[in-house]
Every structure is written in structure tokens, then in C-alpha cells.
Design a protein around this motif. Structure first.
Motif, short mmCIF file in Angstrom:
data_model
loop_
_atom_site.label_atom_id
_atom_site.label_comp_id
_atom_site.label_asym_id
_atom_site.label_seq_id
_atom_site.Cartn_x
_atom_site.Cartn_y
_atom_site.Cartn_z
N ILE A 93 3.75 -0.01 -5.93
CA ILE A 93 4.81 -0.33 -4.97
C ILE A 93 5.66 0.90 -4.66
O ILE A 93 6.05 1.12 -3.51
CB ILE A 93 5.70 -1.47 -5.51
N THR A 94 5.92 1.72 -5.68
CA THR A 94 6.82 2.86 -5.49
C THR A 94 6.10 4.15 -5.15
O THR A 94 6.75 5.18 -4.93
CB THR A 94 7.68 3.06 -6.75
N GLY A 95 4.77 4.14 -5.09
CA GLY A 95 4.04 5.30 -4.62
C GLY A 95 3.57 6.27 -5.67
O GLY A 95 3.05 7.34 -5.36
N PHE A 96 3.74 5.93 -6.95
CA PHE A 96 3.20 6.79 -8.01
C PHE A 96 1.68 6.69 -8.07
O PHE A 96 1.01 7.63 -8.47
CB PHE A 96 3.82 6.40 -9.36
N TYR A 97 1.15 5.54 -7.69
CA TYR A 97 -0.29 5.35 -7.52
C TYR A 97 -0.56 4.93 -6.08
O TYR A 97 0.29 4.31 -5.43
CB TYR A 97 -0.83 4.25 -8.44
N THR A 98 -1.77 5.25 -5.62
CA THR A 98 -2.23 4.80 -4.30
C THR A 98 -3.23 3.67 -4.52
O THR A 98 -4.14 3.80 -5.35
CB THR A 98 -2.92 5.94 -3.54
N PRO A 99 -3.10 2.55 -3.82
CA PRO A 99 -4.05 1.44 -4.02
C PRO A 99 -5.48 1.86 -3.68
O PRO A 99 -5.72 2.66 -2.77
CB PRO A 99 -3.55 0.37 -3.03
N THR A 100 -6.43 1.28 -4.40
CA THR A 100 -7.84 1.43 -4.05
C THR A 100 -8.11 0.70 -2.73
O THR A 100 -8.89 1.16 -1.90
CB THR A 100 -8.73 0.87 -5.16
N SER A 101 -7.44 -0.43 -2.56
CA SER A 101 -7.51 -1.17 -1.29
C SER A 101 -6.25 -2.01 -1.15
O SER A 101 -5.50 -2.21 -2.11
CB SER A 101 -8.75 -2.07 -1.25
N GLY A 102 -6.01 -2.49 0.05
CA GLY A 102 -4.83 -3.30 0.31
C GLY A 102 -3.70 -2.48 0.93
O GLY A 102 -3.82 -1.27 1.12
N SER A 103 -2.59 -3.15 1.24
CA SER A 103 -1.47 -2.48 1.89
C SER A 103 -0.14 -2.95 1.32
O SER A 103 -0.03 -4.06 0.79
CB SER A 103 -1.50 -2.73 3.41
N ILE A 104 0.86 -2.07 1.45
CA ILE A 104 2.21 -2.34 0.97
C ILE A 104 3.16 -2.14 2.14
O ILE A 104 3.15 -1.08 2.78
CB ILE A 104 2.58 -1.40 -0.19
N LEU A 105 3.98 -3.16 2.41
CA LEU A 105 4.92 -3.10 3.53
C LEU A 105 6.34 -3.19 3.01
O LEU A 105 6.65 -4.02 2.14
CB LEU A 105 4.67 -4.24 4.51
N LEU A 106 7.19 -2.31 3.51
CA LEU A 106 8.62 -2.31 3.19
C LEU A 106 9.39 -2.56 4.47
O LEU A 106 9.28 -1.78 5.43
CB LEU A 106 9.01 -0.98 2.56
N ASN A 107 10.11 -3.67 4.52
CA ASN A 107 10.81 -4.07 5.75
C ASN A 107 9.87 -4.11 6.95
O ASN A 107 10.24 -3.70 8.06
CB ASN A 107 11.99 -3.13 6.02
N GLY A 108 8.65 -4.57 6.70
CA GLY A 108 7.67 -4.73 7.77
C GLY A 108 6.92 -3.48 8.15
O GLY A 108 6.02 -3.53 8.99
N LYS A 109 7.25 -2.35 7.53
CA LYS A 109 6.59 -1.08 7.83
C LYS A 109 5.60 -0.73 6.73
O LYS A 109 5.93 -0.82 5.54
CB LYS A 109 7.62 0.05 7.97
N ASP A 110 4.41 -0.30 7.12
CA ASP A 110 3.38 0.06 6.15
C ASP A 110 3.74 1.37 5.46
O ASP A 110 3.89 2.41 6.11
CB ASP A 110 2.02 0.19 6.85
N VAL A 111 3.91 1.33 4.13
CA VAL A 111 4.26 2.52 3.36
C VAL A 111 3.17 2.85 2.33
O VAL A 111 3.40 3.63 1.42
CB VAL A 111 5.62 2.34 2.65
#
Length: 250
Positions: free
Chosen positions: A49-67
Motif C-alpha cells: 500500500i505504501t510503495g515499499f513493494y510493487t505488486p506482482t499484479s493488481g492495482s492500488i488507488l488513493l482517492n481514486g487515483k492509481d498509485v
């Protein structure tokens, strides 16, 4: 309204799947609990969630924006701030200086302001540090070195540092660990005040009694996947939750 969303987030380390197809929505203005037995993937999920790791797949959205692919510093500037299981402090600096360091993650004041000690920025910094010292009940310890604080006081200081970054979403990794009963009660009050002030809180914690009294929604992880999610009452009565924690069949 969802302030943080995970869509099919998976993280693999070689042949090990630490987080498996997790879907999660955290509503703005809530205290959302994330629980599960040791090895369930909670801390790995926080790191995704905080960006220390990058997902192998999937997406993370913060306030509707892809981060999903953005840096930890970018997410911090957008209001996503995390604490760690082990409190990260500057042990030789005093309490007030530690809190002031947290302001570097915000857009209020540049590095030039920080090092040149411009009069306007120095005033802003002083006022914010004073506010957080009072809020965290650390005013009497402002000049104490961080290393000399008790364990519970260090945990609270870590949260005050995170608040100096003005988070919109605050992720807390086991903040109650090692605290006395009275310290836990004070921290519960503090987190409720943080939520009332408009900051969404996502909490990883093993103290189930505290989680049940504090969180409106709880997500249970087991073997990297979401086992169930709902109100504390729903989670308390879910037969597979007890099985996951105790390794028994319900």
C-alpha cells in the motif's frame, strides 16, 4: 466513499505468494482494522500500500487515483503515511525535533526553508510542533532525548511524527504492542480524535480486544487472502476466524 482501494493485489516472492488477490476498500473517516495470524500477509500488504513493494499484479488507488507504481515519497505527499512495528526515531534528538522532522514529508515548506530557517517557515514549524506535542501529551517531554522515553511514549511519538506529515490516510503497524493497559486507553482516545479530525486510520494489530473496541470495519487475512470482512460483531462470530487463529476446526 472509498479513500483507499486495492483491486486484485497479489505479491509473490519467487515461489511464495505472500498476498493473494486481495480486494479492499477503506472508507474515508473510518478506523479500519486489518488482522490475522502471524504470517497472514498483513505487513506485506502495508508495504504494498505504501510503495515499499510493487505488486506482482493488481492495482492500488488513493482517492481514486492509481498509485500502484508511484514512490513512497509520492504517496506520502498525497497523504498516505505509515508507522512501523519497530518505532523509527532519531534517538539522540529531542522529542520536539523528532516531530519537526515529520514535516519534511509535507509540501509545507521546502528543503531550502528547512535549512535556511526562514522566519515564516520557522513560525509554521514551531506552531505545528507545539500543537502535536499537546495533542500527544508529550509537552513536558519536549526536550527529552527520544531514546530516554519509555516504550509507550516512543510509540506515541512515532504517531506524532507521522501526524506532522498531515496524512489523509494513516497506516499504523501494531501501535499497541508492549503498552500498558492505561497507555492503550490513552492511545485509543488519541486515535479516535485523529479520526474525528478527518484522518482515516488503517490499523494492523494483534490485540483483539483493542481492535474490537476501536474499529468500525475489520478485514481478516489468512495465508495472504481475505478470509472475511465486516463489523467487529461479524468477525467475532465468524467460525473460520477462530480456526485461523488457533489452527482448529470450527
Amino acid at each position: 466513499m472509498s479513500v483507499l482501494s486495492l483491486k486484485g493485489v497479489t505479491k509473490k516472492f519467487g515461489g511464495l505468494t505472500a498476498v493473494n488477490d486481495v480486494n479492499l476498500d477503506v472508507n474515508a473517516g473510518t478506523i479500519h482494522g486489518l488482522i490475522g495470524p502471524n504470517g497472514a500477509g498483513k505487513t506485506t500488504l502495508f508495504s504494498l500500500i505504501t510503495g515499499f513493494y510493487t505488486p506482482t499484479s493488481g492495482s492500488i488507488l488513493l482517492n481514486g487515483k492509481d498509485v500502484t507504481l508511484t514512490s513512497t515519497s509520492h504517496r506520502a505527499r498525497k497523504g498516505l503515511v505509515r508507522t512501523f512495528q519497530g518505532t523509527v526515531l532519531f534517538p539522540d534528538q529531542n522529542v520536539a525535533q523528532n516531530i519537526a522532522n515529520g514535516m519534511l514529508a509535507t509540501g509545507a515548506g521546502s528543503w531550502t526553508d528547512w535549512f535556511s530557517e526562514s522566519q515564516a517557515y520557522a513560525k509554521i514549524r514551531y506552531q505545528e510542533v507545539e500543537r502535536l506535542l499537546q495533542f500527544a501529551r508529550l509537552s513536558d517531554l519536549r526536550n527529552a532525548a527520544a531514546r530516554d522515553l519509555s516504550h509507550g511514549q516512543q510509540r506515541v511519538l512515532g504517531i506524532a511524527i507521522a501526524l506532522a506529515a498531515k496524512p489523509r490516510v494513516l497506516l499504523l503497524d501494531e501501535p499497541f504492542t508492549g503498552m500498558t493497559a492505561s497507555e492503550k486507553d490513552r492511545l485509543v482516545e488519541m486515535l479516535q480524535s485523529i479520526r474525528q479530525g478527518g484522518t482515516t486510520v488503517v490499523l494492523v494489530e494483534h490485540d483483539m480486544r483493542t481492535v474490537m473496541r476501536l474499529c468500525e470495519v475489520i478485514t481478516v487475512l489468512n495465508f495472504g487472502s481475505v478470509l472475511t470482512e465486516g463489523t467487529p460483531e461479524h468477525v467475532r462470530r465468524h467460525p473460520e476466524v477462530m480456526s485461523a487463529y488457533l489452527g482448529t476446526t470450527a
